[in-house]
Scaffold this motif. Structure first.
Motif, short mmCIF file in Angstrom:
data_model
loop_
_atom_site.label_atom_id
_atom_site.label_comp_id
_atom_site.label_asym_id
_atom_site.label_seq_id
_atom_site.Cartn_x
_atom_site.Cartn_y
_atom_site.Cartn_z
N THR A 155 0.83 -1.19 0.00
CA THR A 155 0.00 0.00 0.00
C THR A 155 0.87 1.25 0.00
O THR A 155 2.09 1.17 0.20
CB THR A 155 -0.91 0.01 1.24
N ALA A 156 0.24 2.36 -0.23
CA ALA A 156 0.96 3.63 -0.23
C ALA A 156 1.56 3.93 1.14
O ALA A 156 2.57 4.64 1.24
CB ALA A 156 0.03 4.76 -0.65
N GLU A 157 0.94 3.40 2.20
CA GLU A 157 1.48 3.61 3.54
C GLU A 157 2.77 2.84 3.75
O GLU A 157 3.58 3.21 4.60
CB GLU A 157 0.46 3.18 4.60
N GLN A 158 2.99 1.78 2.98
CA GLN A 158 4.17 0.94 3.17
C GLN A 158 5.32 1.31 2.25
O GLN A 158 6.49 1.22 2.64
CB GLN A 158 3.80 -0.54 2.92
N TRP A 207 3.04 4.65 -3.46
CA TRP A 207 2.48 6.00 -3.27
C TRP A 207 2.76 6.87 -4.48
O TRP A 207 1.89 7.63 -4.91
CB TRP A 207 3.10 6.62 -2.01
N TRP A 208 3.92 6.76 -5.05
CA TRP A 208 4.31 7.60 -6.19
C TRP A 208 3.43 7.28 -7.40
O TRP A 208 2.97 8.18 -8.08
CB TRP A 208 5.79 7.34 -6.50
N TYR A 209 3.21 6.02 -7.64
CA TYR A 209 2.36 5.64 -8.77
C TYR A 209 0.91 6.07 -8.53
O TYR A 209 0.25 6.64 -9.41
CB TYR A 209 2.42 4.13 -9.00
N GLU A 210 0.39 5.81 -7.33
CA GLU A 210 -1.00 6.15 -7.04
C GLU A 210 -1.21 7.66 -7.04
O GLU A 210 -2.27 8.15 -7.47
CB GLU A 210 -1.41 5.58 -5.68
N GLY A 211 -0.21 8.39 -6.58
CA GLY A 211 -0.35 9.84 -6.52
C GLY A 211 -0.40 10.52 -7.86
O GLY A 211 -0.80 11.69 -7.95
N ARG A 214 4.03 8.88 -19.26
CA ARG A 214 4.24 7.56 -18.68
C ARG A 214 3.74 6.42 -19.57
O ARG A 214 4.43 5.40 -19.71
CB ARG A 214 3.55 7.52 -17.31
N PRO A 215 2.56 6.51 -20.20
CA PRO A 215 2.12 5.38 -21.04
C PRO A 215 3.10 5.05 -22.17
O PRO A 215 3.17 3.90 -22.61
CB PRO A 215 0.77 5.87 -21.59
N ALA A 264 13.23 10.00 -9.36
CA ALA A 264 12.11 10.52 -8.58
C ALA A 264 12.29 10.21 -7.11
O ALA A 264 12.01 11.05 -6.23
CB ALA A 264 10.80 9.93 -9.10
N ARG A 265 12.79 9.01 -6.81
CA ARG A 265 13.05 8.65 -5.41
C ARG A 265 14.13 9.56 -4.83
O ARG A 265 14.02 10.02 -3.69
CB ARG A 265 13.47 7.19 -5.31
N LEU A 266 15.17 9.81 -5.62
CA LEU A 266 16.24 10.70 -5.16
C LEU A 266 15.69 12.09 -4.84
O LEU A 266 16.06 12.69 -3.82
CB LEU A 266 17.33 10.79 -6.23
N TYR A 267 14.82 12.59 -5.70
CA TYR A 267 14.25 13.93 -5.46
C TYR A 267 13.40 13.94 -4.19
O TYR A 267 13.43 14.92 -3.44
CB TYR A 267 13.42 14.36 -6.67
#
Length: 1772
Positions: free
Chosen positions: A1562-1565, A1570-1574, A1702-1703, A1718-1721
């Motif tokens: 989940t986005a909480e984990q 979270w990045w994809y869902e957001g 993204r598609p 994106a994770r680095l940012y």
């Protein structure tokens, strides 16, 4: 009086029918078995109300009607059975609507003042009900040019046959509606069904013969469940298919039909041709893949919708701006000076070119958004759209040509020649033709009734005349208000617009002219970068003007806030709000308050001796009452019926306060109005009114030692309470002394003689002559001593005797003439015992009553209070909530409200609450479970409601609790309820709403009871009502509750159960517990708690959806209604109505309401949310409120009664206070102004009361289309206004409302509302209201709905445009060139000041201050505002502004709106950094970092910023916004600056970042999930949304372009190659990151040494590269850090653009790099956000200061104590 007794046992043979038990396993068997269970009341001939019997008799008038075939007809069947068999309705639907119809007809019959015959139903009742119920159907027939199929003569007096037809048509509609399921959201579809079924009914009634069979005609839907299967199901299936096409609302609205599209199909005559009857299921309307197309409107995601819907507003603003710039450009001091010039006059005429261009723009938007509506059936629509575009383009060209010809002639002649003037006249003539439609609209605005007539008339000639201007639709016609209302709201907006335009011209536009001219004249600017367009400063001018234009476009919201606050305050004052603000003011007006209770709450028929209702007379009487003029009523005094009524009502209010634990037992005694049990000759006012009065009377007596009796008594009687205190004290003392001395004793005769002598002196008016007034203080002191001894739990008789002897000695010295022992004996005042007797006086004569005589000791305590009290008792009651409620209730009775009818004659009411799975009652585990700080929910409540906890424990001890440990055992249920009543639970809501039932039972008793009954009940209260209180205070503890007494003593004198029957006829509470069936099946705790609520609340009904598995893989769905049977002591099922399928096709809450609304009853329905409360004293006024439906407000009667809310969660924390203050001003002052004078109040909240039958025929009380109607409530108001309803607002009654109390809860709520407003922008309702309302109401509507959110977004855009503009000017070099002239500072300062005021919450601050000023006083309002600032409310409101901006804008562009469950619990737990980051990273943190980078770069490179003061003045508001957006989630987070928690939070954040995504994560984990869902909204957005997102992200490239030229390595070069070479840095940086990431993935796990080697190599190479650049180029060390600000934004832009694409990118290798970057940012952003939090956590003192800011002082202390205790426990 207590009304808590369950209903008396009644004969179970009373029956309206029902199944014999709760059925969870399947539907009931066919056939009509014996029916035992009823819903509201038993319906049978023996029922006590003749109106019910009359209604039932009318329904049984089947007479000679042809009986249904294939059915055994019985004599006990009625017309609804007849319809049910003929048309195939379900049996329980027939039963449900039978009771529905009987109850309504009976209630309507009761309201007739003098019915001719109670045994027969009055024909006018049927006539009015049928007309109201079928009004929408009749209107629909007229609109479509179809003849109504209701065949009844227009005369009111009907024959028996006509009356039967009235019932049949009415019942047929109700049966259709009752089984229509989701079709209730499409009211014109129901009209279509009724139209054809009514025709089939007519054929049966007229004995038509079927041509095919030669037999009597039968309906096409005849048979078991035929209506459901053949009519409802086909429509349901196509709705469900369309919902499936919507992909849960993510598909474009143009690709699927929602409820409105389905409904609007029936606004065209082609529906008859397409669908036919019986319904042709092969029609393309029912074909899933058919392109039926959108019908009345196409929703498109675009900000252009705001222009399209409110084009008149934007045209006004744009044209004025253009004209103002033209005039200001001349440089004159005042605009009229410039307008004297013919040149300026002609230039101003260019507004017509702009106007025509704006019309062309509107037509293009219409084409771009509505082309999907054009089909073969709507060719004319397409023709009109095209023609409008052509004409608008033509006007634009024509005006341009005419204007050019004017100036060409003028320039040719060199002056304004005759030919030039002639061409000018030609232009003006064209302009006159152009504005003819506007002039016509103005004329119709001045004469609104003509406009209404034209729109409501269905003549084709009027349709042809208006075809060009607007689409003909069924709704939105005849919306104009009356002339008086027109004048009121027009004056309001004229003043607002005049203020706005004056300010804009002189302070925004005019100051910008000279700087603009200077910039345009700048030459030889040294640009710092490569300038593509030289010698042109227009772009710089545009950037300079942009924030000015944005503020100009939105500052009308400021002016609206200012004037609405002023007008709202004025309306509130004229409504007499806030005249009684506290207990002290209530004491001053309590006598008039008692009369006000009689005037407002007692029926006029009783109180004014059947005087006819006269508004003028009522107004005069109310004026006398309000200001104490004359004697509006006879003086309330002993033994009057009005006194007893008032005492019963007042004491029940006080007793309810005690049950709610907001007052103590002692305060009950001080506040109650006791009965006259000791034969006192005056009314016994509550003790808190008589405090200190006796002492003041004694002082007056001492002052007038030798004065005559009359003078002293006249002086005392000037004060009513003082007179009563003296008279009551004297009477009580006399009674007390006689009571405690043995009867027949010598001492008793002495006391009798003593008081007879005093009475004689008083009668002869010689009291002051015969007695010494100076002795009164001594007697007073002795009396106090005696009373204190009597009041002690342990009675010391010797001391009592001594006190009596001392008192007697004082009485001996009282007379002026000293008498001897013999004289005293002769006068009967001395003992006849010999002087040698050793027995003292009173020694053996005193006998105190038994401690069981609670009434006696209660009177003694009251007497002691009157004698001993020295303070003013202004702090009684102590509890602030009790004081507020008493003040509001008393004040409300002096406000204007309709007179109350008798309960039997009032309108019937249902209260309706949708419930999902929220808390019902807090469990034991929830109460004692501690959070990580050792704070449990119970501990939290004990500190927040400290006095209420003490009162609760006092009550528990009184009810038999021995020690406090029993609170967790024998008193656990009471404890759970106490806590639940302070949360936002269903228990609290049910308790509050059941106060209506309790109030109606009491009022029904007072209506019907005689004076003897009421006085008897009052005497019963004296003996029973306070038994337990007395026991507790005497130290004897008893289990009897003050609420334990009942009507047992009264039931012998009135009809047994009459008040119960009456209340049940008038009130029912339905809770739609959607999942109750599943919860019962799972034996869940929530189901048990709901059952407990039903068990304890007899008027409560629970509706739910039951899913029954038939065993063949098929699931059947039923709407079920249950109640608790007190005789069977179990839950019983009343109705079970099958649904065509799953009920939830749209938004959950409105669908939950819709399935259960068929079980509501009455004329009105109050919608109540699950987080609301009610108050008994407010419930007493419900009759008055419902009478508002009979009054005209303007030219219409109300259809929604707006009700005031009180936000009860304001005391929980500072956040809750901010939210409460904001909401309170919105639901009071805001709604007040919207209703009067602006006439645009919609349905914003759930206390509102709906005209039930008006709404059930027009689509229900909310809309339910997926996503578009996510803010379902307000659409009920939109729908009401569009369909000609009227929404009012009433503030003499209030309902409690809970709001979110935690920061994240509040943010989620704000996000939900903002997203809902974003969806509203796209809706047809907004478009139609924007076009159909007149201009000024349109302005009111815009600035109080979506305009508020749009202008909030404009504030943020102003900050962006200002900062980006200044950055451009600074980095380009233009700012340095401009430094020589700073004439733009004035305009710049104005813009910044306005933006800052809006940013910190001006929208909410002004209404808050104004409302607090009215209701609490000026100083209190200023102090509250000051304290809010101290507690950092500006940070909160600034952050909220960002929340609204983000979600409003994102929803319009991309969608993504969804219901956000905020949770309604108590928020005392710390929220982790990870959770805050997830919630606010994209909406606040990233934006704040962007603005912060701009401000830093501007500080580094701006020439203006070198002056520190100027820089601070220019950027302080922007820095405040940056700090607020970053720090607010942590400032308002419990323990947000705790160092250990900060460390743990950072570790948790890193774990979350590197947690790998999986199928079930989940986005909480996981950060990746979270990045994809957001960013899912970017996948479903349209092409224009993606393009705009890419364009917006291009701004980040500007940092790199501008900063690289400032670096030393650039060597001052402005070549474009400098920028191109800078991209090498980006490539190298990305390459390095890819290499390290590759090495980590390949070597980090098994060959770690290689991974470290790669890292070392990269670091060495970087260091070498930097050294080489420093040595051989102009690179400076500072450039290394500055370049980060250039290249980091570029990387963010690339990632943001990659997300849009993204598609296309996800399938190639580069996508993994995008995710890694994106994770680095997010790591970088996390560090930036965490840095100030960590610093403040490390510094000492901030944590305790934050706790003080967050919570009130008591909880702050409690929290610290809890931490100490927790620490000690851990040590052991």
């Amino acid at each position: 009086m207590s009304l808590r007794r369950p209903p008396q046992p009644r004969d179970p043979s009373y029956g309206g029918g029902g199944s014999t038990s709760s059925m969870a396993g399947g539907p009931p068997p066919p056939g009509p078995p014996e029916e035992k269970h009823y819903n509201i009341i038993p319906v049978q001939p023996s029922f006590p109300f003749p109106e019910v019997r009359a209604a039932e008799a009318a329904l049984r008038s089947v007479g000679d009607l042809r009986k249904p075939p294939f059915v055994e007809w019985r004599d006990d069947m009625d017309l609804l059975d007849w319809l049910g068999f003929f048309f195939g309705f379900q049996r329980d639907n027939v039963r449900n609507q039978r009771e529905h119809l009987i109850l309504h007809l009976a209630n309507a019959q009761m309201r007739i003042l003098s019915p001719a015959d109670y045994s027969a139903l009055d024909s006018s009742v049927l006539y009015r009900f049928r007309r109201k119920l079928l009004k929408n159907y009749t209107y629909w027939c007229s609109y479509l040019g179809r003849k109504s199929n209701v065949w009844i003569s227009a005369r009111r007096e009907h024959s028996a046959v006509d009356r039967r037809r009235e019932i049949l048509y009415t019942a047929l509609y109700l049966l259709i509606w009752g089984e229509a399921a989701n079709l209730r959201f499409v009211p014109e579809c129901i009209s279509y069904i009724f139209h054809h079924m009514a025709m089939e009914l007519n054929r049966i009634l007229e004995d038509y013969i079927d041509e095919n069979t030669g037999r009597p005609v039968i309906p096409s839907t005849s048979g078991e469940d035929a209506f459901l299967n053949l009519v409802v199901t086909p429509f349901y299936n196509i709705i469900r298919t369309e919902v499936d096409k919507s992909r849960n609302g993510t598909a474009p609205y143009s690709n699927w039909r929602n409820y409105d599209d389905i409904n609007e199909f029936f606004w065209r005559r082609r529906c008859f041709e397409r669908l036919k009857w019986p319904i042709d299921v092969s029609s393309n309307f029912f074909v899933a893949n058919s392109r039926v197309g959108k019908t009345g409107f196409v929703e498109q995601r675009s900000f252009w919708n705001l222009y399209r819907s409110f084009d008149r507003l934007w045209v006004m603003l744009i044209l004025f701006f253009q004209a103002a710039v033209i005039v200001a450009w001349e440089g004159t001091n005042y605009p009229w000076e410039a307008l004297r010039s013919r040149d300026v006059q002609v230039k101003v005429l260019t507004v017509f070119i702009t106007w025509a261009g704006l019309r062309f723009l509107q037509s293009l938007i219409e084409v771009g958004t509505q082309y999907r509506r054009v089909s073969r059936d709507s060719v004319l629509l397409g023709v009109r759209i095209i023609l409008k575009s052509i004409f608008a383009a033509g006007w634009t060209v024509a005006f341009s040509v005419l204007y050019e010809r004017i100036w060409s002639q003028r320039n040719q002649d060199g002056r304004w020649s005759a030919e030039a003037n002639r061409r000018l006249v030609a232009f003006l003539e064209a302009a006159c033709v152009f504005i003819i439609p506007e002039l016509l609209a103005l004329a119709l605005f001045i004469l609104p009734w003509i406009r209404n007539f034209l729109e409501d008339t269905n003549f084709r000639i009027f349709y042809v005349l208006t075809w060009w201007f607007q689409t003909r639709v069924f709704v939105g016609r005849g919306l104009r208000e009356g002339l008086v209302d027109n004048i009121k709201y027009s004056l309001f907006w004229v003043v607002v617009l005049a203020s706005k335009f004056t300010f804009s011209y002189f302070f925004q536009i005019k100051p910008m002219v000279l700087p603009t001219k200077d910039i345009l004249q700048l030459r030889g600017i040294h640009y710092y970068w490569h300038q593509f367009f030289t010698n042109s400063n227009r772009f710089a001018v545009g950037l300079l003007w942009l924030p000015v234009v944005l503020v100009y476009l939105m500052d009308l919201q400021i002016w609206y806030s200012i004037y609405s606050s002023l007008v709202g305050a004025m309306v509130g004052m004229f409504s007499h709000l806030g005249e009684i603000r506290d207990i002290q003011q209530l004491r001053l007006r309590f006598q008039f308050f008692a009369s006000a209770v009689q005037f407002n709450l007692m029926p006029e028929e009783q109180f004014l001796n059947n005087r006819p209702n006269n508004r003028f007379h009522n107004a005069i009487e109310r004026l006398k009452l309000r200001y104490g003029l004359g004697r509006p009523f006879k003086k309330i005094e002993k033994n009057q019926i009005e006194t007893y009524r008032f005492a019963l009502l007042w004491n029940e209010i006080i007793e309810t306060f005690r049950e709610e634990d907001i007052i103590s037992d002692r305060e009950v005694e001080l506040l109650e109005l006791p009965s006259n049990s000791w034969n006192i000759s005056v009314i016994r006012w509550p003790c808190f009114l008589l405090c200190n009065e006796l002492l003041l009377a004694l002082d007056q007596a001492k002052e007038l030692v030798d004065g005559p009796d009359k003078r002293l008594w006249r002086k005392i009687c000037k004060h009513e309470y003082r007179r009563c205190a003296v008279t009551e004290s004297y009477g009580c003392i006399k009674h007390l002394l006689n009571e405690i001395v043995k009867e027949g004793s010598e001492e008793q005769s002495i006391i009798i003689n003593l008081f007879e002598e005093i009475d004689h002196a008083i009668r002869m008016e010689k009291f002051t002559q015969k007695y010494k007034m100076t002795a009164l203080p001594q007697i007073h002191s002795k009396l106090k001593d005696l009373l204190e001894l009597i009041n002690k739990p342990k009675k010391d008789m010797s001391k009592v005797v001594q006190a009596l002897q001392a008192l007697f000695e004082a009485f001996r010295d009282f007379p002026r003439e000293k008498r001897t022992i013999e004289q005293l004996r002769q006068d009967g005042l001395g003992s006849l015992r010999p002087n040698t007797s050793t027995v003292l006086l009173f020694e053996n004569a005193v006998e105190l009553p038994s401690v069981e005589n609670a009434s006696f000791y209660r009177q003694v305590r009251r007497l002691h209070s009157i004698l001993a009290s020295r303070d003013s008792m202004n702090n009684v009651p102590k509890n602030l909530e009790a004081r507020r409620r008493m003040a509001f209730f008393s004040n409300s009775l002096f406000m204007n409200m309709p007179r109350a009818p008798q309960v039997e004659k009032m309108m019937a009411l249902s209260v309706f609450t949708p419930y999902y799975d929220e808390e019902v009652t807090y469990s034991k585990e929830q109460l004692w479970k501690e959070n990580e700080d050792g704070v449990s929910t119970l501990f939290y409540l004990q500190k927040i409601y400290e006095d209420e906890w003490k009162n609760f424990m006092e009550r528990m001890h009184r009810e038999g609790m021995g020690n406090e440990k029993e609170i967790w055992t024998t008193k656990l249920r009471d404890l759970r309820l106490w806590a639940s009543y302070r949360g936002q639970t269903l228990s609290r809501t049910v308790r509050g709403m059941m106060y209506y039932y309790k109030a109606l039972k009491m009022l029904a008793f007072l209506d019907s009871a005689s004076e003897m009954d009421i006085s008897g009940e009052s005497q019963e209260l004296a003996s029973l009502g306070s038994t337990s209180l007395d026991g507790a205070m005497d130290g004897l503890g008893t289990s009897r509750s003050p609420s334990s007494h009942s009507f047992s003593g009264v039931n012998n004198r009135v009809n047994q159960g009459h008040e119960y029957e009456t209340a049940m006829m008038k009130y029912v509470y339905v809770v739609s517990c959607q999942k109750y069936g599943a919860q019962k099946a799972q034996k869940g705790i929530l189901a048990d708690e709901i059952l407990h609520l039903m068990k304890n609340n007899e008027a409560l009904r629970v509706a739910y959806v039951d899913e029954v598995n038939t065993g063949r893989g098929e699931v059947k769905y039923y709407s079920v209604l249950v109640r608790y049977d007190t005789q069977l002591e179990e839950e019983v099922e009343i109705y079970r109505i099958r649904l065509p399928g799953p009920f939830k096709l749209g938004e959950g809450k409105p669908e939950n309401q819709n399935h259960a609304i068929i079980f509501t009853r009455g004329d009105a329905i109050q919608t109540i949310d699950m987080n609301q409360d009610n108050y008994f004293e407010e419930a007493l006024k419900i009759r008055n409120l419902l009478e508002e439906f009979r009054s005209n407000y303007g030219i219409r009667k109300p259809t929604i009664l707006g009700v005031r809310e009180h936000i009860f969660t304001g005391s929980v924390s500072s956040l809750a206070w901010f939210m409460s203050a904001q909401e309170t001003s919105f639901v009071t002052l805001g709604q007040r102004v919207l209703a009067n004078p602006l006439k645009v109040r919609m349905h914003y909240g759930h206390p509102d009361v709906f005209d039930r039958f008006w709404f059930l025929t027009r689509g229900g009380i909310s809309k339910a289309s997926k996503i578009i109607n996510i803010s379902e409530d307000i659409f009920a108001g939109f729908n009401c206004t569009l369909r000609g309803g009227n929404v009012t607002h009433h503030e003499y009654i209030q309902v409690g409302k809970g709001r979110d109390v935690g920061f994240n809860q509040i943010s989620k709520f704000e996000a939900k509302v903002a997203s809902g407003n974003g969806e509203q922008v796209l809706s047809r309702d907004i478009y139609r209201l924007g076009h159909r309302l007149d201009f000024f109401r349109m302005l009111s509507f815009f600035y109080t709905t979506v305009g508020y959110y749009f202008n909030t977004m404009m504030v943020v855009l102003t900050v962006y445009s200002f900062l980006w503009g200044r950055l451009y000017l600074a980095l380009s070099g233009i700012e340095a060139a401009m430094m020589q002239d700073s004439n733009n500072n004035k305009a710049l300062g104005t813009i910044l000041n306005q933006q800052f005021l809006l940013q910190i919450g001006l929208f909410t601050a002004l209404p808050m201050i104004a409302e607090n000023y009215i209701e609490l006083g000026f100083l209190h309002s200023i102090w509250s505002f000051f304290m809010m600032q101290i507690q950092l409310s500006s940070i909160f409101y600034t952050f909220s502004m960002g929340t609204r901006t983000h979600f409003f804008g994102r929803t319009i562009l991309h969608g993504g709106a969804e219901y956000k469950g905020t949770g309604r619990g108590f928020v005392v737990e710390h929220k982790s950094f990870t959770e805050n980051y997830r919630l606010y990273a994209r909406s606040h943190f990233v934006k704040a970092i962007e603005l912060g980078v701009i401000l830093i770069v501007y500080a580094l490179y701006s020439t203006v910023a070198r002056n520190t003061f100027v820089y601070i003045a220019m950027t302080i508001s922007s820095w405040f916004l940056v700090v607020s957006w970053i720090m607010a989630p942590f400032v308002f987070n419990p323990s947000g600056f705790d160092w250990l928690k900060t460390v743990y939070d950072w570790d948790d954040f890193l774990n979350w970042l590197w947690y790998r995504r999986g199928l079930s994560t989940t986005a909480e984990q996981s950060w990746e999930t979270w990045w994809y869902e957001g960013h899912d909204h970017l996948r479903t957005t349209g092409l224009w949304g993606k393009l705009l997102e890419i364009i917006l992200n291009l701004r980040f490239f500007f940092f790199q372009y501008a900063i690289v030229y400032q670096l030393g390595i650039a060597g001052g070069s402005t070549s474009f190659f400098v920028y191109l070479l800078s991209w090498i840095y980006m490539v190298v940086a990305t390459g390095i990151y890819v290499i390290i990431a590759y090495a980590r993935d390949k070597y980090a796990a098994k060959q770690h040494i290689y991974y470290r080697l790669v890292q070392l190599l990269v670091i060495v190479l970087l260091i070498l590269l930097i050294v080489v650049l420093l040595q051989f180029t102009s690179l400076a060390v500072l450039d290394i850090f500055t370049s980060l600000m250039a290249f980091i934004p570029t990387g963010w832009a690339l990632i943001s653009i990659a997300l849009v694409l993204r598609p296309y990118l996800k399938s190639i290798t580069v996508w993994e790099t995008v995710v890694a970057l994106a994770r680095l940012y997010d790591i970088i952003f996390g560090v930036i956000v965490m840095a100030p939090v960590a610093l403040l956590s490390w510094l000492p003192g901030f944590q305790s200061m934050q706790t003080r800011i967050l919570f009130n002082e008591a909880f702050s202390r409690g929290l610290q104590i809890s931490r100490i205790l927790t620490g000690r426990k851990s040590d052991h």
